[in-house]
Design an enzyme around this catalytic site. Structure first.
Site, PDB file in Angstrom:
ATOM      1  CG  HIS A 308      -2.062   0.942   1.111  1.00 53.44           C
ATOM      2  ND1 HIS A 308      -1.963   2.290   1.330  1.00 53.44           N
ATOM      3  CD2 HIS A 308      -3.334   0.709   0.736  1.00 53.44           C
ATOM      4  CE1 HIS A 308      -3.147   2.838   1.120  1.00 53.44           C
ATOM      5  NE2 HIS A 308      -3.993   1.914   0.759  1.00 53.44           N
ATOM      6  CG  ASP A 366      -8.480  -4.180  -2.822  1.00 62.24           C
ATOM      7  OD1 ASP A 366      -7.718  -3.253  -3.083  1.00 62.24           O
ATOM      8  OD2 ASP A 366      -9.728  -4.045  -2.783  1.00 62.24           O
TER       9      ASP A 366
END
Ligand code: SDX
Length: 431
Positions: A308, A366
């Site tokens: 991320h 996700d």
């Protein structure tokens, strides 16, 4: 207290440029470089926006190093545990949690804006049968800008509010329409007696020839997953909506631009890609091979759902979804879903690997969400559509915050030009 500043010394001229620091209420403060070009003749350069704040916002706060996410000052953990999607939506649009009467009124408004103009049903059917649901969604949402001429004066706060409500209310109906078209079944009208997520489930999975009962486990699971996906500060799709909105374009067209940006596998499309990766790995015995591929710079393979830009710690949303996965899969009778077992082992092995530790690559939102969608009977190509439903609240909140800000200006970044210097035109017979 005198204003804090940063002084830049231009070594070419010895000139000192003093730039003001603007304080944040939480997290990093910023240095205002608005006059930097005028003072130095230089642009700042930060292509991935690694060190650049594009705006000020009061909506969402992230502390990537400590894995903290707050909406309007409330921790994602407390909202996930005690709130619901529509209450969080009210918070995002108004900056405060609603009182009981405000919540009831807001919920009623959203319920009564869930239908689509009947002509849009034909639009769904004009797509080819195997169109990706995200391709249909971006088209249908963009086409909403062809309606509502009576309430899209974006300088009018009431019009902005109506457009926001319409967008949030219509996304489940549009999402279900994308799904129904892709499986060749008739579109289902909203049912005003159902909750936001109950309505979505019914519009997706009911058929005219039999009664449909909403599964409360699925309804609650979707509501929680939607809370976790509502907003995430200036991510790629939200920044896209802000930039599109800064030209004062039609609000529905701006939301369509956000859907387009979200679709990419580096962003919201990752939830669909995670399932493909897990299915490709197939078995725990294959994990070392794929971890090696993820580390191999000559191999384009990436461990989707890991890493991320901001979180250099566990994504707090991934932690909540992982716990939820256990409960939902158990309740829905998928206790031993082999893909979930595989995902847990993959996470365990990756988080012990030096490559992932050094780069602070942790599971993101996700990584587990697709496993729950799959257990709810939602097909993989609809996973990002689900993400878009929830993120529409964040996009609309940021669009409203930007458009209503004093002195709002069009976003117009500059560049580092690396192309050819000026040269004379040569006629084709002399080339
Ligand atoms: C979302 O911004 C948001 O807030 C997004 C989001 C939201 O709510 O809006 O949180 C939602 O988009 C989550 C992210 C979903 N994407 C994925 O899961 C795709 C896989 N992850 C990546 O491609 C990547 O980690 C990003 C895109 C998420 C972040 O990219 P960055 O910050 O530009 O980092 P990078 O690509 O420069 O990676 C840094 C290093 C590189 O190695 P080195 O060059 O330093 O040796 O880490 C490596 C990368 O190769 N790396 C990975 C990896 N992710 C990063 N290696 C293997 N597998 C991965 N998944």
């Amino acid at each position: 207290m005198s204003k804090e500043t940063v002084t830049i010394i231009d070594n070419r001229t010895g000139k000192e440029v003093e730039l003001p620091i603007v304080q944040a209420t939480q997290g990093p403060s910023v240095v205002d470089i608005g006059k930097f070009y005028q003072e130095t003749g230089l642009f700042t350069y930060d292509p991935g926006f690694l060190s650049t704040a594009s705006c000020d916002s009061a909506i969402t706060f992230i502390d990537g190093d400590n894995g903290i996410l707050q909406y309007g000052g409330y921790s994602i953990e407390s909202l996930a545990e005690q709130s619901n999607f529509l209450e969080v939506s009210y918070l995002m649009l108004n900056g405060e949690l609603p009182e009981k009467e405000q919540q009831e009124k807001f919920s009623d408004i959203i319920t009564h804006h869930s239908m689509l103009n009947e002509s849009l049903r034909n639009f769904f059917h004009s797509f080819y049968h195997d169109a990706h649901p995200m391709a249909i969604m971006v088209g249908v949402v963009g086409s909403l800008s062809a309606f509502y001429h009576d309430s899209t004066d974006i300088n009018n706060p009431r019009h902005r509010e109506i457009a926001a409500h319409r967008m949030i209310a219509k996304m489940p109906t549009i999402a279900a329409g994308c799904y129904k078209h892709s499986i060749g079944e008739p579109l289902v009208y909203p049912d005003n007696n159902l909750s936001y997520t109950g309505n979505l489930l019914k519009m997706m999975f009911s058929v005219p020839c039999e009664e449909y009962q909403v599964d409360p486990v699925a309804e609650k699971a979707l509501d929680l997953i939607f809370i976790l996906h509502v907003d995430h500060e200036q991510n790629a799709s939200t920044s896209t909506v802000r930039l599109a909105g800064s030209s004062r374009a039609n609000p529905f067209a701006c939301i369509a631009s956000g859907i387009a940006a979200l679709w990419g596998p580096a962003h919201g499309g990752a939830n669909e890609a995670v399932l493909s990766v897990l299915e490709e790995i197939g078995d725990v015995s294959q994990i070392p091979k794929y971890i090696a591929r993820a580390k191999d710079k000559t191999d384009s393979f990436r461990l989707m759902g890991f890493g991320h830009r901001v979180y250099k710690n566990y994504d707090p949303r991934a932690k909540i979804i992982r716990t939820m996965c256990h409960e939902v899969l158990e309740k829905l009778g998928h206790r031993h879903d082999p893909l979930f077992e595989l995902a847990l082992r993959l996470e365990e092995i990756a988080l012990k690997d030096e490559y992932f530790i050094k780069r602070k690559l942790y599971p993101n939102v996700d990584f587990y969400s697709g496993l729950i969608y799959k257990a709810l009977g939602i097909p993989t190509n609809m996973f990002t559509v689900m993400f878009a439903i929830a993120r529409t609240v964040g996009w609309v909140a940021h669009w409203t915050e930007m458009i209503s800000a004093e002195g709002q200006r069009i976003g117009r970044p500059r560049q580092l030009y690396v192309g050819p210097k000026q040269r004379d035109y040569i006629s084709i017979d002399k080339r």
